[in-house]
Design a protein around this motif. Structure first.
Motif, PDB file in Angstrom:
ATOM      1  N   ALA A   1      -8.060   3.948   2.441  1.00 40.92           N
ATOM      2  CA  ALA A   1      -7.451   2.633   2.614  1.00 40.92           C
ATOM      3  C   ALA A   1      -8.130   1.759   3.669  1.00 40.92           C
ATOM      4  CB  ALA A   1      -5.969   2.788   2.931  1.00 40.92           C
TER       5      ALA A   1
ATOM      6  N   ALA B   1      -3.296   9.454   7.058  1.00 40.84           N
ATOM      7  CA  ALA B   1      -2.822   9.218   5.696  1.00 40.84           C
ATOM      8  C   ALA B   1      -3.590   8.073   5.038  1.00 40.84           C
ATOM      9  CB  ALA B   1      -1.321   8.931   5.705  1.00 40.84           C
ATOM     10  N   LEU B   2      -3.881   7.039   5.797  1.00 40.15           N
ATOM     11  CA  LEU B   2      -4.670   5.924   5.265  1.00 40.15           C
ATOM     12  C   LEU B   2      -6.081   6.375   4.909  1.00 40.15           C
ATOM     13  CD1 LEU B   2      -3.559   3.088   7.707  1.00 40.15           C
ATOM     14  CD2 LEU B   2      -3.043   3.206   5.263  1.00 40.15           C
TER      15      LEU B   2
ATOM     16  N   LEU C   1       0.826  -1.202   0.000  1.00 41.76           N
ATOM     17  CA  LEU C   1       0.000   0.000   0.000  1.00 41.76           C
ATOM     18  C   LEU C   1       0.863   1.256   0.000  1.00 41.76           C
ATOM     19  CD1 LEU C   1      -2.916   1.013   0.080  1.00 41.76           C
ATOM     20  CD2 LEU C   1      -2.800   0.908   2.571  1.00 41.76           C
ATOM     21  N   ASP C   2       0.664   2.100  -0.982  1.00 39.88           N
ATOM     22  CA  ASP C   2       1.429   3.340  -1.144  1.00 39.88           C
ATOM     23  C   ASP C   2       0.558   4.505  -0.679  1.00 39.88           C
ATOM     24  OD1 ASP C   2       3.095   5.377  -1.876  1.00 39.88           O
ATOM     25  OD2 ASP C   2       2.862   5.103  -4.039  1.00 39.88           O
ATOM     26  N   TYR C   3       0.817   4.994   0.529  1.00 40.88           N
ATOM     27  CA  TYR C   3       0.011   6.100   1.052  1.00 40.88           C
ATOM     28  C   TYR C   3       0.890   7.193   1.647  1.00 40.88           C
ATOM     29  CZ  TYR C   3       0.823   3.930   5.611  1.00 40.88           C
ATOM     30  OH  TYR C   3       1.416   3.389   6.725  1.00 40.88           O
TER      31      TYR C   3
ATOM     32  N   GLN D   1      -1.539   2.475  -4.959  1.00 45.13           N
ATOM     33  CA  GLN D   1      -2.763   2.864  -4.271  1.00 45.13           C
ATOM     34  C   GLN D   1      -3.967   2.703  -5.200  1.00 45.13           C
ATOM     35  OE1 GLN D   1      -3.090   7.612  -4.398  1.00 45.13           O
ATOM     36  NE2 GLN D   1      -1.464   6.912  -3.034  1.00 45.13           N
TER      37      GLN D   1
ATOM     38  N   ILE E   1      -6.757   8.261   1.551  1.00 43.59           N
ATOM     39  CA  ILE E   1      -6.918   7.509   0.294  1.00 43.59           C
ATOM     40  C   ILE E   1      -7.949   6.380   0.444  1.00 43.59           C
ATOM     41  CG2 ILE E   1      -4.598   8.089  -0.530  1.00 43.59           C
ATOM     42  CD1 ILE E   1      -3.807   5.173   0.173  1.00 43.59           C
TER      43      ILE E   1
END
Length: 213
Positions: free
Chosen positions: A66, A60-61, A10-12, A35, A64
């Motif tokens: 997430a 941050a999660l 996961l890119d966050y 993401q 997006i």
């Protein structure tokens, strides 16, 4: 030869994710740092890394969406592995400098500061005490793993009264106090330590996880 299992990292915006990507690739996965919703939902495995403060990682999660993707994977029994703060945010909440932030609540517990009479952050190699039947630590029960953290979950109060439920497997370590080093719970697993920084033992642990995909 069977194809490599796909793993989405996961890119966050979390730092130091590339070492995890490289380690997973060496362990035998086809890895994508992403993401993209479809990739996250459809990969055989999802890794949620995390460094820094609990509240900042949760923010941050959420930015997006997430937590919803992670929840959908767990509901569909699709494997998820959390690392470091990516492990911590799976619990109910974290408290840092007197400020509480809500976590994902997959497991009971509160992330709190390690005891004040020990050196923090807890940085370096430490032993673990793994439960019987562990998949993550299969063959690794006597190994050391690399930790970098000042906060941890230091108690476990999971309702195991439901007979049909398979209780999570909890692995412990110690730095001033006992704390949760890892949890295995069906498709959901997480480690407080960094397997990607834990040498051969960490590589073997990632391979154990990849075998479950």
């Amino acid at each position: 030869m069977s194809p490599k299992p796909t793993v989405a990292v996961l890119d966050y915006g979390s730092g130091n994710v590339h070492s995890a990507v490289r380690a997973l690739a060496r362990a035998g996965a086809e890895v994508t740092l992403t993401q993209d919703t479809d990739t996250i939902l459809n990969a055989r495995g999802l890794v949620v890394p995390g460094v820094g403060a609990f509240a900042a990682v949760m923010d941050a999660l959420k930015a997006i969406d997430a937590p919803r993707w992670i929840g959908r994977r767990i509901a569909g029994s699709r494997p998820v592995l959390g690392i470091c703060v990516g492990h911590q945010i799976l619990f109910e909440r974290g408290v840092e400098h007197g400020i509480a932030a809500e976590g994902m609540g997959e497991w009971p517990g509160e992330v709190t500061a390690l005891p004040s009479d020990v050196v923090v952050p807890h940085m370096g190699w430490n032993t673990i005490k793994a439960p019987e039947g562990t998949q993550l630590f299969k063959g690794l029960e006597e190994e050391r793993f690399y930790f970098v953290h000042s906060y941890a979950v230091q108690s476990w109060d999971f309702d195991q009264t439901i007979e049909s439920m398979h209780p999570p497997k909890v692995t412990w370590s110690h730095h001033g106090a006992d704390f949760i080093a890892a949890v295995e719970n069906g498709p959901l697993a997480a480690t407080q330590f960094h397997p990607e920084k834990s040498g051969d033992a960490g590589m073997a642990l990632l391979q154990n996880w990849i075998e479950t995909l």
